[in-house]
Design a protein around this motif. Structure first.
Motif, PDB file in Angstrom:
ATOM      1  N   PRO A  20       0.906  -1.210   0.164  1.00  0.00           N
ATOM      2  CA  PRO A  20       0.096   0.139  -0.065  1.00  0.00           C
ATOM      3  C   PRO A  20       0.801   1.158   0.009  1.00  0.00           C
ATOM      4  O   PRO A  20       2.025   1.337   0.489  1.00  0.00           O
ATOM      5  CB  PRO A  20      -0.779  -0.353   1.432  1.00  0.00           C
ATOM      6  N   GLU A  21       0.321   2.296  -0.602  1.00  0.00           N
ATOM      7  CA  GLU A  21       0.966   3.598  -0.562  1.00  0.00           C
ATOM      8  C   GLU A  21       0.204   4.621   0.107  1.00  0.00           C
ATOM      9  O   GLU A  21      -1.127   4.686   0.152  1.00  0.00           O
ATOM     10  CB  GLU A  21       1.327   4.088  -1.843  1.00  0.00           C
ATOM     11  N   LEU A  22       0.552   5.595   0.554  1.00  0.00           N
ATOM     12  CA  LEU A  22      -0.191   6.816   1.233  1.00  0.00           C
ATOM     13  C   LEU A  22      -1.017   7.508  -0.015  1.00  0.00           C
ATOM     14  O   LEU A  22      -0.476   7.995  -0.729  1.00  0.00           O
ATOM     15  CB  LEU A  22       0.601   7.921   1.855  1.00  0.00           C
ATOM     16  N   LYS A  23      -2.423   7.542   0.255  1.00  0.00           N
ATOM     17  CA  LYS A  23      -3.283   7.925  -0.814  1.00  0.00           C
ATOM     18  C   LYS A  23      -3.580   9.493  -0.269  1.00  0.00           C
ATOM     19  O   LYS A  23      -4.113  10.277  -0.928  1.00  0.00           O
ATOM     20  CB  LYS A  23      -4.596   7.187  -0.845  1.00  0.00           C
ATOM     21  N   SER A  24      -3.421   9.697   0.929  1.00  0.00           N
ATOM     22  CA  SER A  24      -3.670  11.054   1.591  1.00  0.00           C
ATOM     23  C   SER A  24      -2.662  11.367   2.710  1.00  0.00           C
ATOM     24  O   SER A  24      -2.073  10.378   3.313  1.00  0.00           O
ATOM     25  CB  SER A  24      -4.982  11.050   2.178  1.00  0.00           C
ATOM     26  N   GLU A  25      -2.242  12.757   2.756  1.00  0.00           N
ATOM     27  CA  GLU A  25      -1.489  13.061   3.891  1.00  0.00           C
ATOM     28  C   GLU A  25      -1.943  12.885   5.247  1.00  0.00           C
ATOM     29  O   GLU A  25      -1.116  13.084   6.346  1.00  0.00           O
ATOM     30  CB  GLU A  25      -1.024  14.591   3.454  1.00  0.00           C
ATOM     31  N   ASP A  26      -3.027  12.415   5.330  1.00  0.00           N
ATOM     32  CA  ASP A  26      -3.698  12.122   6.563  1.00  0.00           C
ATOM     33  C   ASP A  26      -3.668  10.877   6.915  1.00  0.00           C
ATOM     34  O   ASP A  26      -4.194  10.069   7.927  1.00  0.00           O
ATOM     35  CB  ASP A  26      -5.160  12.550   6.503  1.00  0.00           C
ATOM     36  N   ASP A  27      -2.874   9.952   6.039  1.00  0.00           N
ATOM     37  CA  ASP A  27      -3.015   8.256   6.074  1.00  0.00           C
ATOM     38  C   ASP A  27      -1.582   7.969   6.934  1.00  0.00           C
ATOM     39  O   ASP A  27      -0.757   8.449   6.909  1.00  0.00           O
ATOM     40  CB  ASP A  27      -3.176   7.804   4.779  1.00  0.00           C
ATOM     41  N   ALA A  28      -1.833   6.482   7.077  1.00  0.00           N
ATOM     42  CA  ALA A  28      -0.608   5.986   7.635  1.00  0.00           C
ATOM     43  C   ALA A  28      -0.418   4.353   7.048  1.00  0.00           C
ATOM     44  O   ALA A  28      -1.430   3.945   6.689  1.00  0.00           O
ATOM     45  CB  ALA A  28      -0.543   5.788   9.453  1.00  0.00           C
ATOM     46  N   ILE A  29       0.511   3.826   7.134  1.00  0.00           N
ATOM     47  CA  ILE A  29       0.826   2.547   6.629  1.00  0.00           C
ATOM     48  C   ILE A  29       1.280   1.732   7.779  1.00  0.00           C
ATOM     49  O   ILE A  29       2.236   2.237   8.663  1.00  0.00           O
ATOM     50  CB  ILE A  29       1.984   2.266   5.626  1.00  0.00           C
ATOM     51  N   ILE A  30       0.426   0.765   8.166  1.00  0.00           N
ATOM     52  CA  ILE A  30       0.672  -0.313   9.382  1.00  0.00           C
ATOM     53  C   ILE A  30       1.078  -1.323   9.072  1.00  0.00           C
ATOM     54  O   ILE A  30       0.504  -2.301   8.185  1.00  0.00           O
ATOM     55  CB  ILE A  30      -0.615  -0.156  10.313  1.00  0.00           C
ATOM     56  N   HIS A  31       2.212  -1.898   9.663  1.00  0.00           N
ATOM     57  CA  HIS A  31       2.583  -3.296   9.343  1.00  0.00           C
ATOM     58  C   HIS A  31       1.884  -4.117  10.483  1.00  0.00           C
ATOM     59  O   HIS A  31       1.894  -4.031  11.884  1.00  0.00           O
ATOM     60  CB  HIS A  31       3.904  -3.651   9.800  1.00  0.00           C
ATOM     61  N   VAL A  32       0.705  -5.105  10.304  1.00  0.00           N
ATOM     62  CA  VAL A  32      -0.070  -5.633  11.010  1.00  0.00           C
ATOM     63  C   VAL A  32       0.449  -6.818  11.723  1.00  0.00           C
ATOM     64  O   VAL A  32       1.365  -7.498  11.222  1.00  0.00           O
ATOM     65  CB  VAL A  32      -1.307  -6.311  10.325  1.00  0.00           C
ATOM     66  N   VAL A  33       0.404  -6.731  13.008  1.00  0.00           N
ATOM     67  CA  VAL A  33       0.944  -7.792  13.905  1.00  0.00           C
ATOM     68  C   VAL A  33       0.067  -8.833  14.159  1.00  0.00           C
ATOM     69  O   VAL A  33       0.285 -10.160  13.899  1.00  0.00           O
ATOM     70  CB  VAL A  33       1.452  -7.278  15.244  1.00  0.00           C
ATOM     71  N   ARG A  34      -1.320  -8.519  14.512  1.00  0.00           N
ATOM     72  CA  ARG A  34      -2.585  -9.642  14.828  1.00  0.00           C
ATOM     73  C   ARG A  34      -3.612  -8.852  14.190  1.00  0.00           C
ATOM     74  O   ARG A  34      -4.007  -7.561  14.368  1.00  0.00           O
ATOM     75  CB  ARG A  34      -2.526  -9.786  16.254  1.00  0.00           C
ATOM     76  N   ALA A  35      -4.503  -9.747  13.610  1.00  0.00           N
ATOM     77  CA  ALA A  35      -5.830  -9.440  13.145  1.00  0.00           C
ATOM     78  C   ALA A  35      -6.975 -10.612  13.581  1.00  0.00           C
ATOM     79  O   ALA A  35      -6.555 -11.339  14.437  1.00  0.00           O
ATOM     80  CB  ALA A  35      -5.801  -9.182  11.684  1.00  0.00           C
ATOM     81  N   SER A  36      -8.049 -10.431  13.397  1.00  0.00           N
ATOM     82  CA  SER A  36      -8.969 -11.364  13.857  1.00  0.00           C
ATOM     83  C   SER A  36     -10.118 -11.533  12.696  1.00  0.00           C
ATOM     84  O   SER A  36     -10.498 -10.328  12.112  1.00  0.00           O
ATOM     85  CB  SER A  36      -9.431 -10.880  15.402  1.00  0.00           C
ATOM     86  N   VAL A  37     -11.151 -12.455  13.279  1.00  0.00           N
ATOM     87  CA  VAL A  37     -12.392 -12.562  12.451  1.00  0.00           C
ATOM     88  C   VAL A  37     -13.577 -12.131  13.196  1.00  0.00           C
ATOM     89  O   VAL A  37     -13.587 -12.595  14.388  1.00  0.00           O
ATOM     90  CB  VAL A  37     -12.655 -13.864  11.940  1.00  0.00           C
TER      91      VAL A  37
END
Length: 347
Positions: A20-37
């Motif tokens: 992913p790339e920043l689409k807006s100067e208000d955004d951030a790129i996050i390296h996900v550690v854990r997620a869930s269903v």
């Protein structure tokens, strides 16, 4: 990068996408550690609601900030964060009133892709919730606690807060999924004295009791209402948390509350209409909706986890790698797991 992708009802795949790339100067790129269903994911996984094929999945994650836009000053690369699904801007009328789930500046494409290695996150400056330190500073159990603050614990709290649960109250919680169980935690956190959990499944009954439920009602419909009335001396509950979204759950919620009580509704509605006559005749209020995740995490929930007052991460009863995402969905669909944990980065 690899991201979970909805193919068709009953089928999820991990597919490769460009970073992913920043689409807006208000955004951030996050390296996900854990997620869930999430339980709400099951509606389209089961084909009960529509989702476009070949769309990325997930809306709950914790991770490390990789990159931020120039307008993001509260969060910096390297920060450990909760990534709420709500993406509140923090300055619109809804956010200022404490309802970031209804932020007027959420933008498009803000829900999806959390079940993947990297995530582009909109409104990062206010919406992200910073966790002190790094993931390595915390136990496996604490990391799971933090992950629930991206949605289910905040949603359970929103139900209790919307129902105006206060010290000494009698509360009924309808729904024994992760949100309902977190609603039990929230009711206890807000001081409820008697917490009646409606559950028909032994593993969920045990966890509800561990979280603070004083009574279990396994029946449904009229038998359930009669059981609640017997437990409350024929009066009904001071507050009701509706954490399912079906007509049956909403109908029951209205019937088990005392006159003047409030139903806190957070179950995603599965019917386009609602009969409000019983609300009128019994002076029962109906509130709730999309959770105020960032607002409530900062107000009470993050500190409650950091101080060990609550342990909502116990709702994760099975864990999977990202490549096992199909199995993770199936485990919840078949009630083999209360909530499925996805370990994205094991470090």
């Amino acid at each position: 990068m690899k991201v979970g992708t909805f193919i068709k009802p009953g089928k999820i795949e991990v597919q490769d996408y460009p970073m992913p790339e920043l689409k807006s100067e208000d955004d951030a790129i996050i390296h996900v550690v854990r997620a869930s269903v999430c339980g709400s994911d099951l509606w389209w996984f089961r084909g009960l609601s529509h989702r476009d094929p070949n769309t990325t999945t997930g809306h709950e994650a914790i991770g490390i900030v990789e990159k931020v836009g120039t307008n993001v000053t509260n969060i910096k690369p390297g920060d450990f964060v909760i990534a709420p699904f709500t993406h509140g801007c923090g300055h619109c009328a809804a956010c200022l009133a404490g309802f970031d789930g209804n932020c007027l500046n959420q933008g498009n494409d803000t829900n999806g892709g959390y079940q993947g290695e990297y995530l582009e996150f909109h409104n990062a400056n206010w919406a992200l919730v910073k966790i002190p330190g790094k993931p390595q500073d915390y136990s496996d159990e604490q990391l799971n606690d933090f992950l629930t603050l991206a949605d289910v614990m905040a949603t359970g709290y929103h139900a209790a807060n919307s129902a105006e649960v206060k010290k000494g109250d009698t509360v009924v919680v309808i729904g024994d999924g992760a949100v309902g169980l977190c609603g039990v935690i929230a009711a206890k956190l807000l001081g409820a004295k008697k917490i009646i959990a409606m559950s028909r499944h032994e593993d969920r009954q045990k966890l509800a009791t561990e979280f603070g439920a004083t009574d279990i009602v396994p029946e449904r419909d009229k038998k359930a209402v009669d059981h609640v009335m017997a437990l409350t001396n024929g009066i009904g509950a001071d507050a009701v948390l509706e954490c399912v979204g079906t007509d049956q759950a909403v109908t029951t919620a209205v019937q088990v509350g005392r006159p003047g009580s409030i139903v806190g509704r957070v179950g995603v509605p599965q019917s386009p209409s609602l009969d409000t006559r019983n609300l009128f005749w019994r002076n029962i209020g109906l509130r709730g909706g999309i959770a105020s995740v960032t607002f409530d995490d900062r107000k009470i929930l993050l500190d409650a986890v950091l101080n060990g007052k609550i342990h909502p991460g116990k709702v994760f009863t099975k864990r999977f790698t990202l490549n096992q995402i199909q199995e993770a969905y199936e485990a919840m669909d078949q009630r083999e797991a209360i909530k499925s944990l996805l370990i994205i980065d094991p470090e």
